[in-house]
Design a protein around this motif. Structure first.
Motif, PDB file in Angstrom:
ATOM      1  N   ASN A   1       0.851  -1.183   0.000  1.00 35.11           N
ATOM      2  CA  ASN A   1       0.000   0.000   0.000  1.00 35.11           C
ATOM      3  C   ASN A   1       0.892   1.240   0.000  1.00 35.11           C
ATOM      4  O   ASN A   1       1.677   1.428   0.922  1.00 35.11           O
ATOM      5  N   PRO A   2       0.788   2.093  -1.012  1.00 34.98           N
ATOM      6  CA  PRO A   2       1.677   3.253  -1.083  1.00 34.98           C
ATOM      7  C   PRO A   2       1.425   4.268   0.031  1.00 34.98           C
ATOM      8  O   PRO A   2       2.207   5.163   0.232  1.00 34.98           O
ATOM      9  N   GLN A   3       0.315   4.119   0.757  1.00 34.52           N
ATOM     10  CA  GLN A   3       0.007   5.070   1.811  1.00 34.52           C
ATOM     11  C   GLN A   3       0.489   4.593   3.184  1.00 34.52           C
ATOM     12  O   GLN A   3       0.232   5.243   4.173  1.00 34.52           O
ATOM     13  N   THR A   4       1.155   3.450   3.236  1.00 36.36           N
ATOM     14  CA  THR A   4       1.685   3.002   4.512  1.00 36.36           C
ATOM     15  C   THR A   4       3.208   3.046   4.477  1.00 36.36           C
ATOM     16  O   THR A   4       3.816   2.982   3.416  1.00 36.36           O
ATOM     17  N   VAL A   5       3.792   3.178   5.658  1.00 36.89           N
ATOM     18  CA  VAL A   5       5.247   3.234   5.754  1.00 36.89           C
ATOM     19  C   VAL A   5       5.723   2.258   6.821  1.00 36.89           C
ATOM     20  O   VAL A   5       5.008   1.963   7.775  1.00 36.89           O
ATOM     21  N   THR A   6       6.928   1.784   6.639  1.00 36.12           N
ATOM     22  CA  THR A   6       7.575   0.972   7.658  1.00 36.12           C
ATOM     23  C   THR A   6       8.334   1.906   8.599  1.00 36.12           C
ATOM     24  O   THR A   6       8.530   3.090   8.295  1.00 36.12           O
ATOM     25  N   TYR A   7       8.793   1.372   9.699  1.00 36.52           N
ATOM     26  CA  TYR A   7       9.571   2.153  10.644  1.00 36.52           C
ATOM     27  C   TYR A   7      10.822   2.722   9.959  1.00 36.52           C
ATOM     28  O   TYR A   7      11.132   3.904  10.099  1.00 36.52           O
ATOM     29  N   GLU A   8      11.501   1.884   9.200  1.00 37.24           N
ATOM     30  CA  GLU A   8      12.730   2.313   8.518  1.00 37.24           C
ATOM     31  C   GLU A   8      12.448   3.411   7.503  1.00 37.24           C
ATOM     32  O   GLU A   8      13.214   4.374   7.378  1.00 37.24           O
ATOM     33  N   GLU A   9      11.355   3.299   6.735  1.00 36.10           N
ATOM     34  CA  GLU A   9      10.992   4.351   5.775  1.00 36.10           C
ATOM     35  C   GLU A   9      10.659   5.651   6.507  1.00 36.10           C
ATOM     36  O   GLU A   9      11.044   6.737   6.083  1.00 36.10           O
TER      37      GLU A   9
ATOM     38  N   GLU B   1       1.499  14.972  13.099  1.00 34.68           N
ATOM     39  CA  GLU B   1       1.493  13.730  12.329  1.00 34.68           C
ATOM     40  C   GLU B   1       1.616  12.530  13.251  1.00 34.68           C
ATOM     41  O   GLU B   1       2.580  12.418  13.996  1.00 34.68           O
ATOM     42  N   GLU B   2       0.612  11.667  13.216  1.00 37.17           N
ATOM     43  CA  GLU B   2       0.694  10.390  13.900  1.00 37.17           C
ATOM     44  C   GLU B   2       0.730   9.303  12.835  1.00 37.17           C
ATOM     45  O   GLU B   2       0.329   9.529  11.693  1.00 37.17           O
ATOM     46  N   VAL B   3       1.212   8.139  13.219  1.00 34.46           N
ATOM     47  CA  VAL B   3       1.221   6.989  12.319  1.00 34.46           C
ATOM     48  C   VAL B   3       0.485   5.866  13.036  1.00 34.46           C
ATOM     49  O   VAL B   3       0.821   5.526  14.166  1.00 34.46           O
ATOM     50  N   VAL B   4      -0.532   5.318  12.376  1.00 35.36           N
ATOM     51  CA  VAL B   4      -1.319   4.232  12.955  1.00 35.36           C
ATOM     52  C   VAL B   4      -1.330   3.079  11.967  1.00 35.36           C
ATOM     53  O   VAL B   4      -1.798   3.226  10.837  1.00 35.36           O
ATOM     54  N   ASP B   5      -0.762   1.956  12.396  1.00 39.54           N
ATOM     55  CA  ASP B   5      -0.642   0.773  11.532  1.00 39.54           C
ATOM     56  C   ASP B   5      -0.005   1.116  10.188  1.00 39.54           C
ATOM     57  O   ASP B   5      -0.438   0.654   9.139  1.00 39.54           O
ATOM     58  N   GLY B   6       1.021   1.945  10.231  1.00 40.35           N
ATOM     59  CA  GLY B   6       1.764   2.310   9.028  1.00 40.35           C
ATOM     60  C   GLY B   6       1.151   3.433   8.224  1.00 40.35           C
ATOM     61  O   GLY B   6       1.763   3.932   7.290  1.00 40.35           O
ATOM     62  N   GLU B   7      -0.040   3.867   8.575  1.00 42.63           N
ATOM     63  CA  GLU B   7      -0.722   4.936   7.836  1.00 42.63           C
ATOM     64  C   GLU B   7      -0.437   6.283   8.494  1.00 42.63           C
ATOM     65  O   GLU B   7      -0.731   6.476   9.674  1.00 42.63           O
ATOM     66  N   ILE B   8       0.121   7.196   7.722  1.00 46.07           N
ATOM     67  CA  ILE B   8       0.410   8.530   8.241  1.00 46.07           C
ATOM     68  C   ILE B   8      -0.883   9.323   8.274  1.00 46.07           C
ATOM     69  O   ILE B   8      -1.610   9.405   7.287  1.00 46.07           O
ATOM     70  N   ARG B   9      -1.147   9.904   9.442  1.00 42.16           N
ATOM     71  CA  ARG B   9      -2.363  10.702   9.631  1.00 42.16           C
ATOM     72  C   ARG B   9      -1.965  12.128   9.998  1.00 42.16           C
ATOM     73  O   ARG B   9      -1.397  12.369  11.047  1.00 42.16           O
TER      74      ARG B   9
ATOM     75  N   ARG C   1       4.738   0.877  18.600  1.00 43.47           N
ATOM     76  CA  ARG C   1       5.338  -0.356  18.062  1.00 43.47           C
ATOM     77  C   ARG C   1       5.935  -0.036  16.694  1.00 43.47           C
ATOM     78  O   ARG C   1       5.483   0.860  15.992  1.00 43.47           O
ATOM     79  N   LYS C   2       6.944  -0.833  16.331  1.00 48.15           N
ATOM     80  CA  LYS C   2       7.622  -0.639  15.049  1.00 48.15           C
ATOM     81  C   LYS C   2       6.909  -1.333  13.899  1.00 48.15           C
ATOM     82  O   LYS C   2       7.033  -0.890  12.757  1.00 48.15           O
TER      83      LYS C   2
ATOM     84  N   PRO D   1       3.123  -3.338  12.889  1.00 56.33           N
ATOM     85  CA  PRO D   1       3.082  -2.209  11.961  1.00 56.33           C
ATOM     86  C   PRO D   1       3.315  -0.911  12.721  1.00 56.33           C
ATOM     87  O   PRO D   1       2.888  -0.774  13.869  1.00 56.33           O
ATOM     88  N   LEU D   2       4.006   0.004  12.092  1.00 51.24           N
ATOM     89  CA  LEU D   2       4.411   1.236  12.745  1.00 51.24           C
ATOM     90  C   LEU D   2       3.207   1.983  13.306  1.00 51.24           C
ATOM     91  O   LEU D   2       2.247   2.263  12.594  1.00 51.24           O
ATOM     92  N   THR D   3       3.296   2.286  14.594  1.00 52.17           N
ATOM     93  CA  THR D   3       2.304   3.140  15.244  1.00 52.17           C
ATOM     94  C   THR D   3       3.058   4.080  16.168  1.00 52.17           C
ATOM     95  O   THR D   3       3.818   3.642  17.026  1.00 52.17           O
ATOM     96  N   SER D   4       2.869   5.374  15.944  1.00 53.89           N
ATOM     97  CA  SER D   4       3.498   6.410  16.742  1.00 53.89           C
ATOM     98  C   SER D   4       2.437   7.455  17.074  1.00 53.89           C
ATOM     99  O   SER D   4       1.746   7.948  16.187  1.00 53.89           O
ATOM    100  N   ARG D   5       2.314   7.769  18.335  1.00 53.26           N
ATOM    101  CA  ARG D   5       1.324   8.745  18.803  1.00 53.26           C
ATOM    102  C   ARG D   5       2.022  10.013  19.269  1.00 53.26           C
ATOM    103  O   ARG D   5       3.209  10.019  19.582  1.00 53.26           O
TER     104      ARG D   5
END
Length: 185
Positions: free
Chosen positions: A6-14, A26-34, A75-76, A78-82
């Motif tokens: 999915n081009p709209q999701t990112v990994t931790y490394e990306e 910007e938060e990331v939830v399950d690899g999706e940048i919000r 978690r790395k 799927p990437l989730t950052s709050r």
């Protein structure tokens, strides 16, 4: 047949290779940048009032009180950052890696916005619980309430909802915040 990622999701490394965004939340939830709009004025004032009350009562040598300006990796994969509105850390427990925090604050404060859905709230609670956040305060400016939640059996569970009185964080004995003082004038 292989599927394309999915081009709209990112990994931790990306995500680590992406440029920092300075003008958006910007938060990331399950690899999706919000991307989220900036906080409204009352939201900001509530966070600042709570931060000021905490900082005035805590040792700066031992405790770090941070408002929503940092990435808290849940978690790395799927990437989730709050980005909590407010987080209170014992400095001795902070784990910083790759420029982000990878450890649970002792207290998280989230101020609700009118657009927050129940599902978003539940997901955020689950994310903080999975990281091991022992206490969370959910502030509703509209209802003028503060819900206090504690981590129990892997879930952040509501202990009380207050409209008045004093907030006392479990991990910081002696600290007291008058609820009436968190609301903007």
């Amino acid at each position: 047949m292989a599927s394309l990622p999915n081009p709209q999701t990112v990994t931790y490394e990306e995500w680590l290779r992406m440029p920092e965004v300075t003008d958006a939340i910007e938060e990331v939830v399950d690899g999706e940048i919000r991307i989220m709009p900036p906080n409204k004025w009352n939201h900001t004032l509530i966070v600042e009032n709570m931060r000021d009350a905490l900082v005035a009562q805590l040792s700066r040598r031992e405790v770090q009180v941070v408002n929503g300006s940092f990435g808290l990796v849940i978690r790395k994969a799927p990437l989730t950052s709050r980005i909590p509105d407010l987080a209170v850390f014992l400095k001795s427990t902070i784990v910083e890696q790759d420029g982000y925090i990878h450890s649970a604050p002792q207290l998280v404060v989230e101020v609700l916005s009118p657009g927050n859905t129940r599902r978003e709230r539940e997901r955020k609670l689950a994310d903080y619980a999975s990281l091991g956040v022992p206490e969370m305060w959910v502030v509703s400016p509209e209802a003028r309430t503060v819900e206090v939640l504690y981590l129990e059996s892997g879930f952040l569970r509501s202990a009380q909802a207050l409209t008045q009185g004093v907030l006392q964080p479990k991990n910081f004995p002696g600290v007291q915040i008058q609820i009436a003082e968190i609301w903007p004038d």
